[in-house]
Write an enzyme that holds these catalytic residues in place. Structure first.
Site, PDB file in Angstrom:
ATOM      1  N   GLY A   1      13.217   5.356 -31.492  1.00 38.49           N
ATOM      2  CA  GLY A   1      12.559   5.845 -30.294  1.00 38.49           C
ATOM      3  C   GLY A   1      13.271   6.957 -29.539  1.00 38.49           C
TER       4      GLY A   1
ATOM      5  CB  THR B   1       6.888   1.425 -34.147  1.00 39.70           C
ATOM      6  OG1 THR B   1       8.071   1.706 -33.677  1.00 39.70           O
ATOM      7  CG2 THR B   1       5.687   1.162 -33.392  1.00 39.70           C
TER       8      THR B   1
HETATM    9  N1  GLY Z   1      10.064   3.066 -32.370  1.00 37.96           N
HETATM   10  C1  GLY Z   1      10.251   1.977 -31.992  1.00 37.96           C
HETATM   11  C2  GLY Z   1      11.344   2.000 -30.977  1.00 37.96           C
HETATM   12  O1  GLY Z   1      12.150   2.700 -31.070  1.00 37.96           O
HETATM   13  O2  GLY Z   1      11.421   1.033 -30.087  1.00 37.96           O
END
Ligand code: GLY
Length: 297
Positions: A233, A180
């Site tokens: 995430g 990200t």
């Molecule tokens: N942090 C990015 C995702 O897990 O989509």
């Protein structure tokens, strides 16, 4: 009150890409210099990162497991409590700027085709975010999944079971490769903002929603500071990372201590990074290599 700007290119991104984070932070500073607030500056930084094809956000986003779709997530939150996000949005250049427009609606999050239609309605043109680099990365990842690759993605692959040709079922304990981008900003008036934007994790089904568009997981901002997280995430959402760290800062913990406590919630195998700005300090840190930049003045 002094300004501070932190940008990152994602947990496990090469530190050699930090020049892109520096350019993004400088775009944020130029926005502040022109009289923009923390929110405008964080958006400028994140749009610059989305436009840098080396990062997994906007142009350069990775492909979903099906090898055709690029679905992007982004969010923004400001210290007055406003929040906007898009998830699984397709074919826009700057998802974070669409998320900012969602803030102007009664809603918090727009998803999928509705998010893309909203983007068109408010003036965002069609844009193909795919790059040769992203397509090659996908091909290498799938080769590892098939047991035919160079093993670079082998750590992520075993959790996926092969189905009919081209189909995979079953989640790994960890879905890795989650770089990200994001920013946190404090402006000279003491306002804060946090952003996140991503193409998702490397092995990801269509329709999956991660931390980046989830308030309190990937981003949080309030009167005491702003936090942007990066990493896997599902693991970040489970720990409500950004809001947890924000709450510790609000209770008086220094940003560096709050960030360390946040990272300590994760086992070593989970990639995670975090940017934290409070009233009196700031820190950007990760348990992996991470492209990053910090500007203050
Ligand atoms: N942090 C990015 C995702 O897990 O989509």
């Amino acid at each position: 009150m002094r300004y501070a700007i932190l940008t990152h290119g994602g947990a496990a991104s090469p530190e050699s890409f930090s020049d892109g984070c520096v350019a993004a932070a400088e775009a944020a500073r130029a926005t502040l210099d022109r009289g923009g607030d923390a929110l405008a500056a964080a958006l400028a930084a994140t749009a610059a990162l989305e436009d840098d094809p080396r990062f997994n956000a906007g142009t350069g986003s990775i492909l979903r497991l099906d090898g055709t779709a690029i679905e992007m997530d982004a969010s923004v939150m400001s210290s007055d409590g406003r929040f906007g996000a898009v998830t699984c949005i397709e074919r826009v250049k700057n998802p974070v700027l669409v998320a900012a427009r969602v803030m102007e609606t009664p809603h918090l999050v727009l998803a999928g085709a509705g998010a893309t239609a909203f983007a068109r309605r408010v003036g965002f043109e069609d844009h193909d975010p795919s790059t040769l680099r992203a397509r090659e990365r996908h091909a290498r990842a799938i080769a590892d999944l098939e047991g035919l690759g160079d093993g670079r993605h082998a750590r992520e692959a075993p959790g996926w079971r092969r189905g009919p040709p081209g189909h995979y079922f079953g989640f790994a304990d960890l879905c890795a490769g989650a770089d990200t981008v994001g920013a946190v900003v404090r402006d000279a008036q003491g306002r804060f903002a946090a952003t996140a934007s991503t193409g998702g994790t490397l092995f990801t089904l269509r329709g999956r929603v991660g931390d980046a568009p989830t308030m309190g997981a990937g981003v949080y901002a309030g009167p005491h500071g702003a936090v942007a997280a990066t990493g896997i995430g599902e693991e970040i959402v489970r720990r409500f990372l950004a809001k947890s760290v924000y709450d510790w800062v609000a209770e008086g913990l220094a940003p560096a201590r709050a960030a360390s406590r946040g990272l300590a919630m994760f086992p070593d195998v989970v990639d995670v990074g975090i940017c934290v700005i409070g009233r009196t300090g700031h820190v950007v840190t990760s348990n992996r290599s991470m492209a990053r930049a910090a500007l203050a003045g």
